[in-house]
Design a protein around this motif. Sequence first.
Motif, PDB file in Angstrom:
ATOM      1  N   GLU A 127       0.583  -1.085  -0.038  1.00  0.00           N
ATOM      2  CA  GLU A 127       0.003   0.091   0.092  1.00  0.00           C
ATOM      3  C   GLU A 127       0.718   1.342   0.073  1.00  0.00           C
ATOM      4  OE1 GLU A 127      -2.323  -0.073   3.440  1.00  0.00           O
ATOM      5  OE2 GLU A 127      -3.742  -1.743   2.758  1.00  0.00           O
ATOM      6  N   VAL A 128       2.101   1.147   0.389  1.00  0.00           N
ATOM      7  CA  VAL A 128       3.096   2.221   0.456  1.00  0.00           C
ATOM      8  C   VAL A 128       3.423   2.716  -0.876  1.00  0.00           C
ATOM      9  CG1 VAL A 128       5.311   3.049   1.485  1.00  0.00           C
ATOM     10  CG2 VAL A 128       3.891   1.566   2.753  1.00  0.00           C
ATOM     11  N   PRO A 129       3.384   4.122  -0.929  1.00  0.00           N
ATOM     12  CA  PRO A 129       3.863   4.697  -2.138  1.00  0.00           C
ATOM     13  C   PRO A 129       5.425   4.013  -2.640  1.00  0.00           C
ATOM     14  CG  PRO A 129       3.049   6.448  -0.930  1.00  0.00           C
ATOM     15  CD  PRO A 129       3.195   5.137  -0.220  1.00  0.00           C
ATOM     16  N   GLU A 130       5.319   3.687  -3.952  1.00  0.00           N
ATOM     17  CA  GLU A 130       6.303   3.032  -4.490  1.00  0.00           C
ATOM     18  C   GLU A 130       7.912   3.621  -3.955  1.00  0.00           C
ATOM     19  OE1 GLU A 130       8.396   1.112  -8.559  1.00  0.00           O
ATOM     20  OE2 GLU A 130       6.342   1.727  -8.644  1.00  0.00           O
ATOM     21  N   ASN A 131       7.940   5.003  -4.062  1.00  0.00           N
ATOM     22  CA  ASN A 131       9.267   5.845  -3.766  1.00  0.00           C
ATOM     23  C   ASN A 131       9.682   5.406  -2.378  1.00  0.00           C
ATOM     24  OD1 ASN A 131       6.998   7.205  -3.286  1.00  0.00           O
ATOM     25  ND2 ASN A 131       7.999   9.198  -3.342  1.00  0.00           N
ATOM     26  N   TYR A 132       8.609   5.209  -1.379  1.00  0.00           N
ATOM     27  CA  TYR A 132       9.091   4.857  -0.024  1.00  0.00           C
ATOM     28  C   TYR A 132       9.218   3.456   0.368  1.00  0.00           C
ATOM     29  CZ  TYR A 132       6.978   9.677   0.625  1.00  0.00           C
ATOM     30  OH  TYR A 132       6.929  10.926   0.667  1.00  0.00           O
ATOM     31  N   ARG A 133       8.677   2.668  -0.336  1.00  0.00           N
ATOM     32  CA  ARG A 133       8.522   1.321  -0.303  1.00  0.00           C
ATOM     33  C   ARG A 133       9.917   0.343  -0.192  1.00  0.00           C
ATOM     34  NH1 ARG A 133       5.303  -1.211  -4.617  1.00  0.00           N
ATOM     35  NH2 ARG A 133       3.804   0.188  -3.812  1.00  0.00           N
ATOM     36  N   GLU A 134      10.687   1.156  -0.959  1.00  0.00           N
ATOM     37  CA  GLU A 134      12.160   0.590  -1.035  1.00  0.00           C
ATOM     38  C   GLU A 134      12.890   0.775   0.500  1.00  0.00           C
ATOM     39  OE1 GLU A 134      15.957  -0.267  -4.052  1.00  0.00           O
ATOM     40  OE2 GLU A 134      14.292   1.230  -4.438  1.00  0.00           O
ATOM     41  N   VAL A 135      12.819   2.092   0.716  1.00  0.00           N
ATOM     42  CA  VAL A 135      13.472   2.353   2.223  1.00  0.00           C
ATOM     43  C   VAL A 135      12.799   1.422   3.242  1.00  0.00           C
ATOM     44  CG1 VAL A 135      14.698   4.434   1.297  1.00  0.00           C
ATOM     45  CG2 VAL A 135      12.410   4.714   2.264  1.00  0.00           C
ATOM     46  N   ILE A 136      11.662   1.399   3.383  1.00  0.00           N
ATOM     47  CA  ILE A 136      10.913   0.753   4.494  1.00  0.00           C
ATOM     48  C   ILE A 136      11.303  -0.538   4.300  1.00  0.00           C
ATOM     49  CG2 ILE A 136       8.726   0.229   5.204  1.00  0.00           C
ATOM     50  CD1 ILE A 136       7.369   2.688   4.372  1.00  0.00           C
ATOM     51  N   TYR A 137      11.312  -1.418   3.275  1.00  0.00           N
ATOM     52  CA  TYR A 137      11.673  -2.777   3.144  1.00  0.00           C
ATOM     53  C   TYR A 137      13.178  -2.719   3.562  1.00  0.00           C
ATOM     54  CZ  TYR A 137      12.906  -7.283   1.634  1.00  0.00           C
ATOM     55  OH  TYR A 137      13.395  -8.531   1.205  1.00  0.00           O
ATOM     56  N   GLY A 138      13.952  -1.932   2.909  1.00  0.00           N
ATOM     57  CA  GLY A 138      15.500  -2.052   3.268  1.00  0.00           C
ATOM     58  C   GLY A 138      15.748  -1.872   4.814  1.00  0.00           C
ATOM     59  N   PHE A 139      15.117  -0.829   5.605  1.00  0.00           N
ATOM     60  CA  PHE A 139      15.557  -0.458   6.595  1.00  0.00           C
ATOM     61  C   PHE A 139      14.757  -1.279   7.758  1.00  0.00           C
ATOM     62  CE2 PHE A 139      15.023   1.975  10.905  1.00  0.00           C
ATOM     63  CZ  PHE A 139      16.527   2.575  10.965  1.00  0.00           C
ATOM     64  N   TYR A 140      13.756  -1.643   7.682  1.00  0.00           N
ATOM     65  CA  TYR A 140      12.862  -2.578   8.688  1.00  0.00           C
ATOM     66  C   TYR A 140      12.986  -4.075   8.378  1.00  0.00           C
ATOM     67  CZ  TYR A 140      11.177   1.895  10.456  1.00  0.00           C
ATOM     68  OH  TYR A 140      11.009   3.319  11.027  1.00  0.00           O
ATOM     69  N   ILE A 141      12.565  -4.367   7.045  1.00  0.00           N
ATOM     70  CA  ILE A 141      12.800  -5.901   6.804  1.00  0.00           C
ATOM     71  C   ILE A 141      14.160  -6.488   6.700  1.00  0.00           C
ATOM     72  CG2 ILE A 141      11.923  -7.529   5.557  1.00  0.00           C
ATOM     73  CD1 ILE A 141       9.520  -5.927   5.093  1.00  0.00           C
ATOM     74  N   ALA A 142      14.807  -5.794   5.662  1.00  0.00           N
ATOM     75  CA  ALA A 142      16.009  -6.478   5.432  1.00  0.00           C
ATOM     76  C   ALA A 142      17.391  -5.879   6.261  1.00  0.00           C
ATOM     77  CB  ALA A 142      16.778  -5.889   4.129  1.00  0.00           C
ATOM     78  N   GLU A 143      16.958  -4.909   7.340  1.00  0.00           N
ATOM     79  CA  GLU A 143      17.900  -4.464   8.447  1.00  0.00           C
ATOM     80  C   GLU A 143      19.093  -4.000   7.972  1.00  0.00           C
ATOM     81  OE1 GLU A 143      18.089  -7.320  11.291  1.00  0.00           O
ATOM     82  OE2 GLU A 143      16.051  -7.067  11.810  1.00  0.00           O
ATOM     83  N   LYS A 144      18.861  -2.782   6.905  1.00  0.00           N
ATOM     84  CA  LYS A 144      20.208  -2.448   6.139  1.00  0.00           C
ATOM     85  C   LYS A 144      20.280  -1.114   6.749  1.00  0.00           C
ATOM     86  CE  LYS A 144      19.361  -4.501   1.598  1.00  0.00           C
ATOM     87  NZ  LYS A 144      19.324  -4.097   0.198  1.00  0.00           N
ATOM     88  N   SER A 145      21.612  -0.540   6.715  1.00  0.00           N
ATOM     89  CA  SER A 145      22.022   0.798   7.203  1.00  0.00           C
ATOM     90  C   SER A 145      21.680   1.846   6.430  1.00  0.00           C
ATOM     91  CB  SER A 145      23.407   0.896   7.802  1.00  0.00           C
ATOM     92  OG  SER A 145      24.053   0.796   6.545  1.00  0.00           O
ATOM     93  N   TYR A 146      21.670   3.055   6.532  1.00  0.00           N
ATOM     94  CA  TYR A 146      21.139   4.011   5.692  1.00  0.00           C
ATOM     95  C   TYR A 146      22.244   4.066   4.824  1.00  0.00           C
ATOM     96  CZ  TYR A 146      17.816   6.396   8.882  1.00  0.00           C
ATOM     97  OH  TYR A 146      16.800   6.957   9.605  1.00  0.00           O
ATOM     98  N   GLN A 147      23.451   3.940   5.083  1.00  0.00           N
ATOM     99  CA  GLN A 147      24.801   3.747   4.211  1.00  0.00           C
ATOM    100  C   GLN A 147      24.756   2.744   3.081  1.00  0.00           C
ATOM    101  OE1 GLN A 147      24.977   4.143   7.514  1.00  0.00           O
ATOM    102  NE2 GLN A 147      25.790   6.063   7.823  1.00  0.00           N
TER     103      GLN A 147
END
Length: 181
Positions: A127-147
């Motif tokens: 449901e999240v707009p596509e331009n936000y989906r990748e950062v949400i997935y990366g940060f919260y699910i894949a647990e990647k750092s900002y860097q």
Amino acid sequence: MSDTVLIEKVLEGNDHAFRLLVEKYRNDVFRTVFAVLRDQKEAEDAAQEVFMKVYTSLSHYENQGFKTWITRIAVNHAIDVKRKQARRREDVVDALDQQALGSPKDSVEKVVIAEDQRRLVQKKLNEVPENYREVIYGFYIAEKSYQQMAKEQNVQVKTIETKLYRARNWMKRNWKEDDFS
């Protein structure tokens, strides 16, 4: 030299003619692929793959607008790459779910609840707009750092911070805690 002449020369085995076609259309192909993938490195790789497909498929070209033909190949290839990325993300989510589920001795109820939660999170993430989906997935699910995310997306760390801030605000505005229970 016209595209038709260059194509004929390529079909006769002239590699230089193909280089000329690549030079002529590389920016168009890159822009087309980038519009779908929104990642410079992925788009560069995909553009190269498009030209490999063009080279191997050139004998099937029917002289009906080369730019249109090559653009169609580029769009289709970019969509395929995007689908593969989505499948990879799902595989990561599935792997994380398996880790979270624990040993086979766990109760069936626990497994069913975890699977329902996974489906719900995936549905909500879609449901999240596509331009936000990748950062949400990366940060919260894949647990990647900002860097890590900034490097992968070929952007500044500040861009990732901003996207994540905006994504959180979007979630606060559009989701209720009850949606997840």
